[in-house]
Design an enzyme around this catalytic site. Structure first.
Site, PDB file in Angstrom:
ATOM      1  N   ASP A   8     -46.345   5.592  10.212  1.00 18.81           N
ATOM      2  CA  ASP A   8     -46.694   7.066  10.298  1.00 18.81           C
ATOM      3  C   ASP A   8     -47.309   7.332   8.960  1.00 18.81           C
ATOM      4  OD1 ASP A   8     -46.323   9.924  10.814  1.00 18.81           O
ATOM      5  OD2 ASP A   8     -44.823   9.768   9.312  1.00 18.81           O
ATOM      6  N   ASP A  10     -47.881  11.281   7.121  1.00 20.94           N
ATOM      7  CA  ASP A  10     -47.099  12.102   6.224  1.00 20.94           C
ATOM      8  C   ASP A  10     -45.616  11.755   5.976  1.00 20.94           C
ATOM      9  OD1 ASP A  10     -49.399  13.838   5.575  1.00 20.94           O
ATOM     10  OD2 ASP A  10     -49.535  13.858   7.833  1.00 20.94           O
ATOM     11  N   THR A  42     -50.234   8.533  14.243  1.00 20.55           N
ATOM     12  CA  THR A  42     -50.305   9.746  13.393  1.00 20.55           C
ATOM     13  C   THR A  42     -50.794  10.952  14.629  1.00 20.55           C
ATOM     14  OG1 THR A  42     -51.646  11.214  11.897  1.00 20.55           O
ATOM     15  CG2 THR A  42     -52.852   9.439  12.957  1.00 20.55           C
ATOM     16  N   GLY A  43     -50.469  12.237  14.228  1.00 24.92           N
ATOM     17  CA  GLY A  43     -50.764  13.167  15.271  1.00 24.92           C
ATOM     18  C   GLY A  43     -52.474  13.561  15.085  1.00 24.92           C
ATOM     19  N   ASP A 219     -40.655   8.926   9.509  1.00 26.66           N
ATOM     20  CA  ASP A 219     -39.683   9.875   9.012  1.00 26.66           C
ATOM     21  C   ASP A 219     -39.391  11.115   9.867  1.00 26.66           C
ATOM     22  OD1 ASP A 219     -42.232  11.063   8.572  1.00 26.66           O
ATOM     23  OD2 ASP A 219     -41.200  12.445   7.243  1.00 26.66           O
ATOM     24  N   ASN A 222     -41.027  13.111  15.578  1.00 27.66           N
ATOM     25  CA  ASN A 222     -42.326  12.332  16.357  1.00 27.66           C
ATOM     26  C   ASN A 222     -42.331  11.015  16.308  1.00 27.66           C
ATOM     27  OD1 ASN A 222     -43.491  13.046  13.930  1.00 27.66           O
ATOM     28  ND2 ASN A 222     -45.346  12.923  14.836  1.00 27.66           N
TER      29      ASN A 222
END
Length: 269
Positions: A8, A10, A42-43, A219, A222
């Site tokens: 991930d 962020d 990631t999104g 973290d 999601n």
């Protein structure tokens, strides 16, 4: 043996200044040199993370990313979409009606373009603050057609008003979409079944990898599906409590180079 590391951005790979530490860069470079696939999950769309891929040297043939929270699996060097699951025009109409009922702004992502629908004209979406590298343009519902690739919908608004509104979302929406908070002020809607684990599983199948050969590091809420899916699920020390509980291992925080430390422990040693 770990052959793929899904990471991930962020709160995980990035520190509080949205930067990648030298310690993390060195560990990732060593892992790649050993033949381990480094996959950012990631999104974001690919365009909003291209600078990180360049910085990490993940732009060669055979480098991949999971974008839109698992909605797309892409080749980093060309942007070619290997796997995808996207929304329909009907989905956008339903979510438009929901956002109107909640009196919250709604943004639709179509690759690196953000279509801002007037669901709550008096309220300004904060999505352009969270993702400054994307193109934002006002749009009407009538302009949303099948010709567009509709990746996901987001509501970006201050947490103090967003959180109570989430409780008002009817059950039918939870049954038909993946609805998840990815940051304190960001609520995302994905096609049902689309998670980071879904994207990783498709890539793993394409590459002929087994679950036990995959490490996933994250973290937030999601990230939970991929941490549960991976043979070695790793949570950051700064992760939300239920993600830490689900993980096989908890590494140091994102400001203490936790990604580097867990790679050194399980991949490089």
């Amino acid at each position: 043996m770990i052959k793929l590391i899904a990471i991930d951005l962020d709160g995980t790979l990035l520190n509080e200044e949205k930067q990648i530490s030298e310690e993390n860069k060195k560990a990732l470079a060593k892992a790649k040199a050993k033949g381990v696939k480094i996959v950012l999950c990631t999104g974001r769309p690919l365009a909003a993370m291209a600078h990180y891929l360049q910085e990490l040297g993940l732009v060669d043939e055979g480098d991949y990313s999971i974008t839109f929270n698992g909605g797309l699996v892409q080749k980093n060097d060309t942007g070619e979409i290997m796997e995808k699951k996207v929304m329909t025009v009907t989905d956008v109409h339903r979510l438009h009606d929901l956002a109107q009922q909640l009196s919250l702004p709604l943004d639709i992502l179509s690759d690196n373009v953000v279509l801002q629908l007037p669901t709550a004209p008096e309220k300004q979406s904060l999505y352009n603050v969270l993702n400054k590298l994307l193109q934002f343009q006002p749009a009407e519902l009538s302009e949303i057609t099948d010709e567009l690739v509709l990746n996901k919908a987001v509501i970006a608004y201050p947490q103090e008003e967003l959180d109570p509104k989430i409780k008002e979302i009817p059950t039918e929406f939870h049954e038909n979409y993946e609805i998840i908070k990815t940051r304190s002020m960001l609520l995302e809607f994905m096609p049902k079944g689309v998670t980071k684990a879904y994207g990783i599983s498709l890539l793993a199948k394409d590459l002929g990898l087994k679950q036990e050969e995959i490490m996933a590091i994250g973290d937030e809420e999601n990230d939970l599906p991929m941490i549960e899916y991976a043979g070695l699920g790793v949570a950051m020390e700064n992760a939300v409590p239920f993600v830490k509980e689900a993980a096989n291992y908890v590494t140091s925080s994102n400001v203490e180079h936790g990604v580097a430390k867990v790679i050194e422990k399980f991949v490089l040693d």
